[in-house]
Scaffold this motif. Structure first.
Motif, mmCIF file in Angstrom:
data_model
loop_
_atom_site.group_PDB
_atom_site.id
_atom_site.type_symbol
_atom_site.label_atom_id
_atom_site.label_comp_id
_atom_site.label_asym_id
_atom_site.label_seq_id
_atom_site.Cartn_x
_atom_site.Cartn_y
_atom_site.Cartn_z
ATOM 1 N N SER A 1 0.815 -1.224 0.000
ATOM 2 C CA SER A 1 0.000 0.000 0.000
ATOM 3 C C SER A 1 0.848 1.274 0.000
ATOM 4 N N ASP A 2 2.151 1.126 -0.163
ATOM 5 C CA ASP A 2 3.057 2.276 -0.183
ATOM 6 C C ASP A 2 2.823 3.097 -1.453
ATOM 7 N N PRO A 3 2.561 4.393 -1.339
ATOM 8 C CA PRO A 3 2.297 5.207 -2.530
ATOM 9 C C PRO A 3 3.559 5.589 -3.306
ATOM 10 N N ARG A 4 4.728 5.354 -2.726
ATOM 11 C CA ARG A 4 5.985 5.710 -3.406
ATOM 12 C C ARG A 4 6.309 4.711 -4.520
ATOM 13 N N THR A 5 7.031 5.170 -5.516
ATOM 14 C CA THR A 5 7.565 4.269 -6.530
ATOM 15 C C THR A 5 8.635 3.418 -5.864
ATOM 16 N N LEU A 6 8.614 2.119 -6.129
ATOM 17 C CA LEU A 6 9.541 1.187 -5.488
ATOM 18 C C LEU A 6 10.586 0.720 -6.500
ATOM 19 N N VAL A 7 11.827 0.632 -6.061
ATOM 20 C CA VAL A 7 12.915 0.167 -6.921
ATOM 21 C C VAL A 7 13.568 -1.037 -6.253
ATOM 22 N N PHE A 8 13.640 -2.142 -7.015
ATOM 23 C CA PHE A 8 14.249 -3.370 -6.524
ATOM 24 C C PHE A 8 15.369 -3.788 -7.462
ATOM 25 N N PHE A 9 16.312 -4.532 -6.924
ATOM 26 C CA PHE A 9 17.372 -5.127 -7.731
ATOM 27 C C PHE A 9 17.203 -6.632 -7.655
ATOM 28 N N GLU A 10 17.506 -7.327 -8.744
ATOM 29 C CA GLU A 10 17.361 -8.777 -8.733
ATOM 30 C C GLU A 10 18.355 -9.415 -9.688
ATOM 31 N N ALA A 11 18.779 -10.613 -9.341
ATOM 32 C CA ALA A 11 19.660 -11.395 -10.207
ATOM 33 C C ALA A 11 18.827 -11.914 -11.381
ATOM 34 N N PRO A 12 19.411 -11.991 -12.557
ATOM 35 C CA PRO A 12 18.650 -12.403 -13.741
ATOM 36 C C PRO A 12 17.960 -13.767 -13.593
ATOM 37 N N HIS A 13 18.625 -14.728 -12.955
ATOM 38 C CA HIS A 13 18.042 -16.064 -12.839
ATOM 39 C C HIS A 13 16.900 -16.138 -11.827
ATOM 40 N N ARG B 1 1.543 -1.318 -12.715
ATOM 41 C CA ARG B 1 2.528 -0.913 -13.716
ATOM 42 C C ARG B 1 3.941 -1.038 -13.160
ATOM 43 N N ALA B 2 4.849 -1.462 -14.022
ATOM 44 C CA ALA B 2 6.240 -1.627 -13.620
ATOM 45 C C ALA B 2 7.136 -1.526 -14.847
ATOM 46 N N ALA B 3 8.429 -1.472 -14.588
ATOM 47 C CA ALA B 3 9.419 -1.456 -15.662
ATOM 48 C C ALA B 3 10.603 -2.311 -15.237
ATOM 49 N N ILE B 4 11.170 -3.006 -16.196
ATOM 50 C CA ILE B 4 12.401 -3.747 -15.973
ATOM 51 C C ILE B 4 13.493 -3.001 -16.730
ATOM 52 N N ALA B 5 14.501 -2.581 -16.009
ATOM 53 C CA ALA B 5 15.633 -1.877 -16.624
ATOM 54 C C ALA B 5 16.839 -2.810 -16.558
ATOM 55 N N ARG B 6 17.392 -3.090 -17.729
ATOM 56 C CA ARG B 6 18.503 -4.034 -17.816
ATOM 57 C C ARG B 6 19.730 -3.327 -18.369
ATOM 58 N N GLU B 7 20.869 -3.581 -17.741
ATOM 59 C CA GLU B 7 22.149 -3.040 -18.215
ATOM 60 C C GLU B 7 22.133 -1.518 -18.362
ATOM 61 N N LEU B 8 21.618 -0.827 -17.344
ATOM 62 C CA LEU B 8 21.571 0.632 -17.394
ATOM 63 C C LEU B 8 22.966 1.230 -17.563
ATOM 64 N N THR B 9 23.054 2.265 -18.312
ATOM 65 C CA THR B 9 24.274 3.017 -18.628
ATOM 66 C C THR B 9 25.282 2.221 -19.439
ATOM 67 N N LYS B 10 24.843 1.131 -20.049
ATOM 68 C CA LYS B 10 25.756 0.315 -20.847
ATOM 69 C C LYS B 10 25.271 0.270 -22.296
ATOM 70 N N THR B 11 26.068 -0.300 -23.168
ATOM 71 C CA THR B 11 25.767 -0.342 -24.598
ATOM 72 C C THR B 11 24.435 -1.021 -24.892
ATOM 73 N N VAL C 1 14.158 -3.351 -11.121
ATOM 74 C CA VAL C 1 12.712 -3.415 -11.335
ATOM 75 C C VAL C 1 12.094 -2.215 -10.627
ATOM 76 N N VAL C 2 11.376 -1.408 -11.392
ATOM 77 C CA VAL C 2 10.730 -0.207 -10.859
ATOM 78 C C VAL C 2 9.224 -0.454 -10.874
ATOM 79 N N VAL C 3 8.585 -0.336 -9.716
ATOM 80 C CA VAL C 3 7.156 -0.637 -9.586
ATOM 81 C C VAL C 3 6.419 0.625 -9.155
ATOM 82 N N ALA C 4 5.310 0.904 -9.823
ATOM 83 C CA ALA C 4 4.493 2.072 -9.480
ATOM 84 C C ALA C 4 3.987 1.954 -8.051
ATOM 85 N N GLY C 5 3.862 3.077 -7.405
ATOM 86 C CA GLY C 5 3.319 3.100 -6.055
ATOM 87 C C GLY C 5 1.846 2.723 -6.054
ATOM 88 N N SER C 6 1.335 2.432 -4.892
ATOM 89 C CA SER C 6 -0.071 2.072 -4.742
ATOM 90 C C SER C 6 -0.960 3.257 -5.106
#
Length: 148
Positions: free
Chosen positions: A20-32, A50-60, A87-92
């Motif tokens: 129920s947290d209204p803030r946007t949540l950011v998690f890190f996870e291993a690919p497997h 709603r969410a987003a998966i960001a992979r290899e940020l700041t890389k080619t 992994v960025v997840v929209a707040g509640s």
């Protein structure tokens, strides 16, 4: 929020605390472990959150995928995910649904001929309610007992 606990029970407890947290949540996870994590997020937060998966940020080979948690889970299960994952997840949205609020939806599906187990799974997938809690609320409603 960083890395979630690896053990399923501890992870589910932490996610319920954040659901129920209204803030946007950011998690890190291993690919497997990404698909398992996204499945847990979809179960607790709701498949449509709603969410987003960001992979290899700041890389080619930087890549960002956006969608509902269920959609992203399906992508992770079907893909060979590599690299550093955020992994960025929209707040509640502030609408907190309880299992008791979803009982009518389950009863409607069951009344249309769907098995109770399947109806509970369908409603739980589209809401932020766990399957077990929802099933218990439906059974309690059938027997006339109030749930908390």
């Amino acid at each position: 929020e960083g890395f979630l606990p690896r053990k399923a029970g501890e992870r589910a407890t932490r996610l319920r605390e954040l659901s129920s947290d209204p803030r946007t949540l950011v998690f890190f996870e291993a690919p497997h472990r990404l698909a398992v994590m996204l499945a847990a997020l979809a179960e607790v937060f709701g498949a449509d959150r709603r969410a987003a998966i960001a992979r290899e940020l700041t890389k080619t080979y930087e890549e960002v995928l956006r969608g509902g948690l269920a959609e992203l889970r399906d992508w992770a299960e079907a893909s060979e995910v590599r690299g550093e994952i955020a992994v960025v997840v929209a707040g509640s949205s502030g609408i907190v649904r309880s299992a008791a609020d979803q009982v009518a939806a389950v009863q409607q599906l069951a009344g249309q001929g769907m098995r109770l187990k399947d109806a509970v799974a369908a409603v739980a997938e589209s809401s932020a309610v766990g399957k077990r809690d929802l099933y218990e609320a439906v059974v309690a409603a059938r027997t006339g007992k109030a749930t908390e």
